[in-house]
Write an enzyme that holds these catalytic residues in place. Structure first.
Site, mmCIF file in Angstrom:
data_model
loop_
_atom_site.group_PDB
_atom_site.id
_atom_site.type_symbol
_atom_site.label_atom_id
_atom_site.label_comp_id
_atom_site.label_asym_id
_atom_site.label_seq_id
_atom_site.Cartn_x
_atom_site.Cartn_y
_atom_site.Cartn_z
ATOM 1 N N SER A 63 0.706 -1.141 -0.138
ATOM 2 C CA SER A 63 -0.172 0.015 -0.016
ATOM 3 C C SER A 63 0.885 1.260 -0.077
ATOM 4 O O SER A 63 0.300 2.429 -0.061
ATOM 5 C CB SER A 63 -0.978 0.165 1.216
ATOM 6 O OG SER A 63 -2.003 -0.481 0.721
ATOM 7 N N LYS A 66 0.403 3.429 -2.969
ATOM 8 C CA LYS A 66 -0.591 4.405 -3.161
ATOM 9 C C LYS A 66 -0.317 5.532 -2.966
ATOM 10 O O LYS A 66 -1.135 6.630 -3.577
ATOM 11 C CB LYS A 66 -1.898 4.019 -2.018
ATOM 12 C CG LYS A 66 -2.556 2.566 -2.153
ATOM 13 C CD LYS A 66 -3.380 2.151 -1.081
ATOM 14 C CE LYS A 66 -4.264 0.858 -1.285
ATOM 15 N NZ LYS A 66 -3.801 -0.237 -0.860
ATOM 16 N N TYR A 189 -3.202 -2.118 -10.404
ATOM 17 C CA TYR A 189 -3.145 -1.879 -8.755
ATOM 18 C C TYR A 189 -2.325 -2.782 -8.211
ATOM 19 O O TYR A 189 -1.195 -2.706 -7.388
ATOM 20 C CB TYR A 189 -4.727 -1.724 -8.421
ATOM 21 C CG TYR A 189 -4.511 -2.040 -6.910
ATOM 22 C CD1 TYR A 189 -4.529 -0.812 -5.971
ATOM 23 C CD2 TYR A 189 -4.849 -3.379 -6.348
ATOM 24 C CE1 TYR A 189 -4.483 -1.104 -4.726
ATOM 25 C CE2 TYR A 189 -4.813 -3.483 -4.914
ATOM 26 C CZ TYR A 189 -4.882 -2.192 -4.107
ATOM 27 O OH TYR A 189 -4.633 -2.499 -2.726
ATOM 28 N N TYR A 241 -4.868 3.227 8.116
ATOM 29 C CA TYR A 241 -6.282 2.761 7.759
ATOM 30 C C TYR A 241 -7.065 3.198 9.209
ATOM 31 O O TYR A 241 -6.910 4.263 9.694
ATOM 32 C CB TYR A 241 -6.167 1.126 7.805
ATOM 33 C CG TYR A 241 -5.217 0.799 6.698
ATOM 34 C CD1 TYR A 241 -5.551 1.080 5.439
ATOM 35 C CD2 TYR A 241 -4.064 0.025 6.967
ATOM 36 C CE1 TYR A 241 -4.735 0.857 4.271
ATOM 37 C CE2 TYR A 241 -3.540 -0.404 5.764
ATOM 38 C CZ TYR A 241 -3.740 0.001 4.558
ATOM 39 O OH TYR A 241 -2.655 -0.404 3.486
ATOM 40 N N VAL A 259 1.096 -4.010 3.671
ATOM 41 C CA VAL A 259 0.891 -5.262 4.225
ATOM 42 C C VAL A 259 2.155 -6.128 4.032
ATOM 43 O O VAL A 259 2.298 -7.266 4.753
ATOM 44 C CB VAL A 259 -0.170 -5.800 4.037
ATOM 45 C CG1 VAL A 259 -1.275 -5.217 4.616
ATOM 46 C CG2 VAL A 259 -0.418 -6.252 2.498
HETATM 47 N N1 GLU Z 1 -2.167 -5.396 -2.168
HETATM 48 C C1 GLU Z 1 -2.700 -5.110 -0.832
HETATM 49 C C2 GLU Z 1 -4.183 -5.514 -0.959
HETATM 50 O O1 GLU Z 1 -4.802 -5.201 -2.040
HETATM 51 C C3 GLU Z 1 -2.507 -3.926 -0.468
HETATM 52 C C4 GLU Z 1 -2.961 -3.844 1.035
HETATM 53 C C5 GLU Z 1 -2.056 -2.953 2.036
HETATM 54 O O2 GLU Z 1 -0.805 -2.969 1.701
HETATM 55 O O3 GLU Z 1 -2.460 -2.620 2.992
HETATM 56 O O4 GLU Z 1 -4.923 -6.192 -0.011
#
Ligand code: GLU
Length: 308
Positions: A63, A66, A189, A241, A259
């Site tokens: 993430s 992002k 993504y 989050y 993650v």
């Molecule tokens: N590729 C992970 C997903 O789509 C990213 C989530 C994350 O890093 O928090 O669930």
């Protein structure tokens, strides 16, 4: 301040905690990470770099990508993002479907999965199916390191297990907030999440966020200062989050987790930070990485809210 001694102190403080938390398994290729791995890099805007731990170890940025996708989107689309992705903390987990249903397919912010999927849709509209390559180039350029690659094994594993992301994208499409076919969007993504870097490269990649959008080493202008303000504000309020409030409360720095176990953080006008430890807490954030940043904030007094 002797940052090397502080890093070594942090390393010794976190060592007894190794073994706590759980490596992500919902993406099978992530489950092989060694829960005892730890690395931390500080990159000062003066060019000095301090490290501790396994700093050559690469991992998928997940993430954290992002942030880079949103940097690109802000530069390319600016006001057009408004109305399709918000800028409010979600208070929900990174892949929650419930809030999206209540809120007509408009994700709360670009740092949760549905928000990044809408940004991926906008990038696919702009770049076509080469959007993933553009994100990789943007990241490489930010690190000034063109050796960075996408881990195809992790991308394939995400693709094969990405049912929840498919559900998020489908739900948003049903509300008219996704404009392209789902496949190229999700590939973009997943590939962005599967970019691999070590803490040295990650810290380097966000140095410009500590320096008003200008890479202090190359003098390249990477981002408009107004956009730096927005990215840092979003990292502070939405970077962890449903644990973003606690992170801001305890650490007080703009930061974003993934993650894969990485966390990036910015001390404006001073330095960028990257930390890695793959075992996660119940919010999906690196448990030891969060602890290391907490110790860093306590030992250095660095925070955007007060000076010590
Ligand atoms: N590729 C992970 C997903 O789509 C990213 C989530 C994350 O890093 O928090 O669930």
């Amino acid at each position: 301040m002797n940052y090397q001694i502080i890093l070594e102190q942090i390393h010794s403080d976190i060592t007894p905690l190794l073994g706590q938390g759980k490596v992500a398994t919902y993406i099978p290729a992530l489950s092989i990470a060694d829960p005892n791995d730890f690395a931390m890099t500080l990159h000062l805007i003066t060019g000095e770099v301090f490290h501790v731990g396994h700093v050559q170890k690469t991992f998928s940025i997940q993430s954290i990508s992002k942030v880079f996708m949103y940097c690109m989107a802000l530069s390319l689309f600016e006001d057009k993002i408004q109305g399709r992705v918000g800028v409010e903390p979600s208070g929900s987990s990174f892949n929650s479907l419930v809030q999206l249903e209540y809120e007509n397919g408009i994700p709360r912010n670009p740092f949760i999965n549905p928000g990044a999927i809408v940004i991926a849709d906008m990038l696919v509209t702009h770049f076509g199916e080469l959007a993933d390559d553009e994100i990789l180039q943007f990241f490489r350029n930010s690190c000034d390191d063109f050796s960075i690659t996408i881990n195809q094994e992790i991308a394939a594993s995400e693709h094969d297990s990405g049912f929840r992301n498919l559900a998020l994208a489908s739900l948003m499409k049903s509300f008219g907030n996704i404009h392209n076919r789902l496949e190229p969007i999700l590939d973009t993504y997943f590939n962005a999440c599967s970019i691999e870097a070590n803490t040295t490269q990650l810290a380097r990649s966000i140095l410009h966020l500590a320096h008003n959008g200008i890479d202090p080493i190359t003098s390249n202008v990477l981002l408009h200062p107004q956009h730096v303000k927005r990215i840092n504000a979003l990292m502070l309020t939405c970077g962890h989050y449903d644990a973003s409030g606690e992170f801001a409360y305890k650490i007080g720095l703009p930061a974003k987790s993934g993650v894969g176990g990485g966390i990036i953080a910015v001390v404006p006008d001073v330095m960028s930070i990257a930390v890695y430890s793959p075992a996660l807490n119940s919010h999906g954030n690196s448990l030891i990485g969060t602890k290391a940043l907490e110790l860093f904030a306590a030992y250095t007094g660095h925070s955007i809210f007060s000076k010590s």
